[in-house]
Scaffold this motif. Structure first.
Motif, PDB file in Angstrom:
ATOM      1  N   LEU A 101      64.619  98.135  95.549  1.00 20.32           N
ATOM      2  CA  LEU A 101      64.084  99.187  95.516  1.00 20.32           C
ATOM      3  C   LEU A 101      63.287  99.398  96.765  1.00 20.32           C
ATOM      4  O   LEU A 101      63.190 100.618  97.435  1.00 20.32           O
ATOM      5  CB  LEU A 101      62.761  98.832  94.355  1.00 20.32           C
ATOM      6  N   VAL A 102      62.775  98.247  97.699  1.00 19.10           N
ATOM      7  CA  VAL A 102      62.135  98.217  98.774  1.00 19.10           C
ATOM      8  C   VAL A 102      63.234  98.999 100.007  1.00 19.10           C
ATOM      9  O   VAL A 102      63.138  99.854 100.651  1.00 19.10           O
ATOM     10  CB  VAL A 102      61.971  97.201  99.244  1.00 19.10           C
ATOM     11  N   GLU A 103      64.633  98.564  99.700  1.00 18.50           N
ATOM     12  CA  GLU A 103      65.582  98.824 100.834  1.00 18.50           C
ATOM     13  C   GLU A 103      65.925 100.358 100.701  1.00 18.50           C
ATOM     14  O   GLU A 103      66.118 101.108 101.372  1.00 18.50           O
ATOM     15  CB  GLU A 103      66.727  98.003 100.572  1.00 18.50           C
ATOM     16  N   ASN A 104      65.988 100.854  99.147  1.00 21.32           N
ATOM     17  CA  ASN A 104      66.605 102.155  99.023  1.00 21.32           C
ATOM     18  C   ASN A 104      65.219 102.993  99.369  1.00 21.32           C
ATOM     19  O   ASN A 104      65.426 104.179  99.804  1.00 21.32           O
ATOM     20  CB  ASN A 104      66.594 102.274  97.286  1.00 21.32           C
ATOM     21  N   ARG A 105      63.948 102.659  99.235  1.00 25.35           N
ATOM     22  CA  ARG A 105      62.846 103.405  99.774  1.00 25.35           C
ATOM     23  C   ARG A 105      62.873 103.569 101.033  1.00 25.35           C
ATOM     24  O   ARG A 105      62.672 104.602 101.908  1.00 25.35           O
ATOM     25  CB  ARG A 105      61.613 102.796  99.174  1.00 25.35           C
ATOM     26  N   MET A 106      63.091 102.552 101.828  1.00 29.77           N
ATOM     27  CA  MET A 106      63.228 102.434 103.493  1.00 29.77           C
ATOM     28  C   MET A 106      64.449 103.408 103.775  1.00 29.77           C
ATOM     29  O   MET A 106      64.309 104.339 104.772  1.00 29.77           O
ATOM     30  CB  MET A 106      63.390 101.155 103.935  1.00 29.77           C
ATOM     31  N   VAL A 107      65.535 103.402 103.137  1.00 25.18           N
ATOM     32  CA  VAL A 107      66.740 104.413 103.569  1.00 25.18           C
ATOM     33  C   VAL A 107      66.198 105.733 103.264  1.00 25.18           C
ATOM     34  O   VAL A 107      66.572 106.551 104.094  1.00 25.18           O
ATOM     35  CB  VAL A 107      67.940 103.946 102.696  1.00 25.18           C
ATOM     36  N   ARG A 122      63.346 106.921 103.142  1.00 27.16           N
ATOM     37  CA  ARG A 122      62.146 107.450 104.111  1.00 27.16           C
ATOM     38  C   ARG A 122      62.866 107.898 105.560  1.00 27.16           C
ATOM     39  O   ARG A 122      62.498 108.555 106.123  1.00 27.16           O
ATOM     40  CB  ARG A 122      61.314 106.154 104.473  1.00 27.16           C
ATOM     41  N   GLU A 123      64.018 106.951 105.939  1.00 31.27           N
ATOM     42  CA  GLU A 123      64.714 107.118 107.274  1.00 31.27           C
ATOM     43  C   GLU A 123      65.519 108.711 107.088  1.00 31.27           C
ATOM     44  O   GLU A 123      65.587 109.516 108.038  1.00 31.27           O
ATOM     45  CB  GLU A 123      65.619 105.959 107.467  1.00 31.27           C
ATOM     46  N   ARG A 124      66.109 108.668 106.125  1.00 28.83           N
ATOM     47  CA  ARG A 124      66.491 110.061 105.606  1.00 28.83           C
ATOM     48  C   ARG A 124      65.853 111.375 105.970  1.00 28.83           C
ATOM     49  O   ARG A 124      66.043 112.413 106.730  1.00 28.83           O
ATOM     50  CB  ARG A 124      67.512 110.102 104.389  1.00 28.83           C
ATOM     51  N   ILE A 125      64.769 111.076 105.221  1.00 30.16           N
ATOM     52  CA  ILE A 125      63.646 112.397 105.373  1.00 30.16           C
ATOM     53  C   ILE A 125      63.280 112.389 106.854  1.00 30.16           C
ATOM     54  O   ILE A 125      63.074 113.566 107.122  1.00 30.16           O
ATOM     55  CB  ILE A 125      62.387 112.092 104.286  1.00 30.16           C
ATOM     56  N   ARG A 126      62.853 111.469 107.651  1.00 30.92           N
ATOM     57  CA  ARG A 126      62.578 111.485 108.776  1.00 30.92           C
ATOM     58  C   ARG A 126      63.566 112.323 109.796  1.00 30.92           C
ATOM     59  O   ARG A 126      63.309 113.061 110.399  1.00 30.92           O
ATOM     60  CB  ARG A 126      62.336 110.156 109.726  1.00 30.92           C
ATOM     61  N   SER A 186      63.286 115.715 111.492  1.00 30.87           N
ATOM     62  CA  SER A 186      63.272 115.900 112.958  1.00 30.87           C
ATOM     63  C   SER A 186      64.352 117.075 113.464  1.00 30.87           C
ATOM     64  O   SER A 186      64.199 117.657 114.196  1.00 30.87           O
ATOM     65  CB  SER A 186      63.630 114.698 113.625  1.00 30.87           C
ATOM     66  N   ASP A 187      65.559 117.220 112.511  1.00 31.75           N
ATOM     67  CA  ASP A 187      66.570 118.036 112.747  1.00 31.75           C
ATOM     68  C   ASP A 187      65.977 119.548 112.321  1.00 31.75           C
ATOM     69  O   ASP A 187      66.324 120.347 113.011  1.00 31.75           O
ATOM     70  CB  ASP A 187      67.779 117.753 111.754  1.00 31.75           C
TER      71      ASP A 187
END
Length: 173
Positions: free
Chosen positions: A135-141, A143-147, A151-152
């Motif tokens: 769950l934590v790793e999926n949340r971090m992934v 979050r990175e995709r949203i970032r 940015s794009d």
């Protein structure tokens, strides 16, 4: 204390600060102490036994995941999970709801809680640790995709340095 020991202690503290933060919401002191002791090698664990403070604590700590017992001081874990998921500021935090009984009817009755995972209190600690990690790793992934998406999406709107210089030169002319 020798310099090597001091360095090891500093490294241990720095490593600990990088660990994901997990909020345990349960009133069962023996069980929460067991989980805290067992999981603290892999996560920063904090325990909350007062469900009335859950929202404020979750907002202030911003944990990477929340584990809720099925009943915390007379308040249903389903209710607590639903409160978190309905809140706009913390509704994205993954929740594991721990259940006391495993029969199909009671298990299925918790589907409306909004929890990301259902688990048994008596299940393997390794399975619980794996569920938390996933769950934590999926949340971090996510979050990175949203970032990256933001940015794009935003970068074409922000003028480059060359465009700003050209605009300033035009204005001076």
């Amino acid at each position: 204390m020798t310099p090597a020991r001091i360095l090891r202690a500093i490294n241990k503290i720095l490593k600990r600060e990088k660990l994901p933060i997990i909020l345990l919401v349960m009133a069962d002191k023996l069980f929460s102490d067991y989980l805290k002791k067992t999981l603290s090698r892999y996560f920063q664990i904090s325990v909350l036994d007062n469900p009335e403070l859950l929202m404020d604590t979750a907002i202030s700590q911003n944990p990477d995941a929340i584990i809720i017992d099925d009943n915390v001081n007379g308040i249903s874990g389903d209710t607590l999970s639903t409160q978190i998921k309905e809140d706009k500021t913390i509704g994205y935090i993954p929740i594991i709801l721990l259940l006391r009984a495993f029969d199909n009817e009671s298990y299925l009755s918790h589907l409306g809680s909004g929890a990301d995972r259902l688990g048994l209190r008596t299940e393997s600690i390794c399975k619980l640790r794996a569920d938390i990690r996933m769950l934590v790793e999926n949340r971090m992934v996510l979050r990175e995709r949203i970032r990256l998406f933001l940015s794009d999406a935003i970068s074409p709107m922000i003028p480059t340095k060359a465009e700003i210089e050209t605009e300033n030169a035009d204005r001076k002319f």
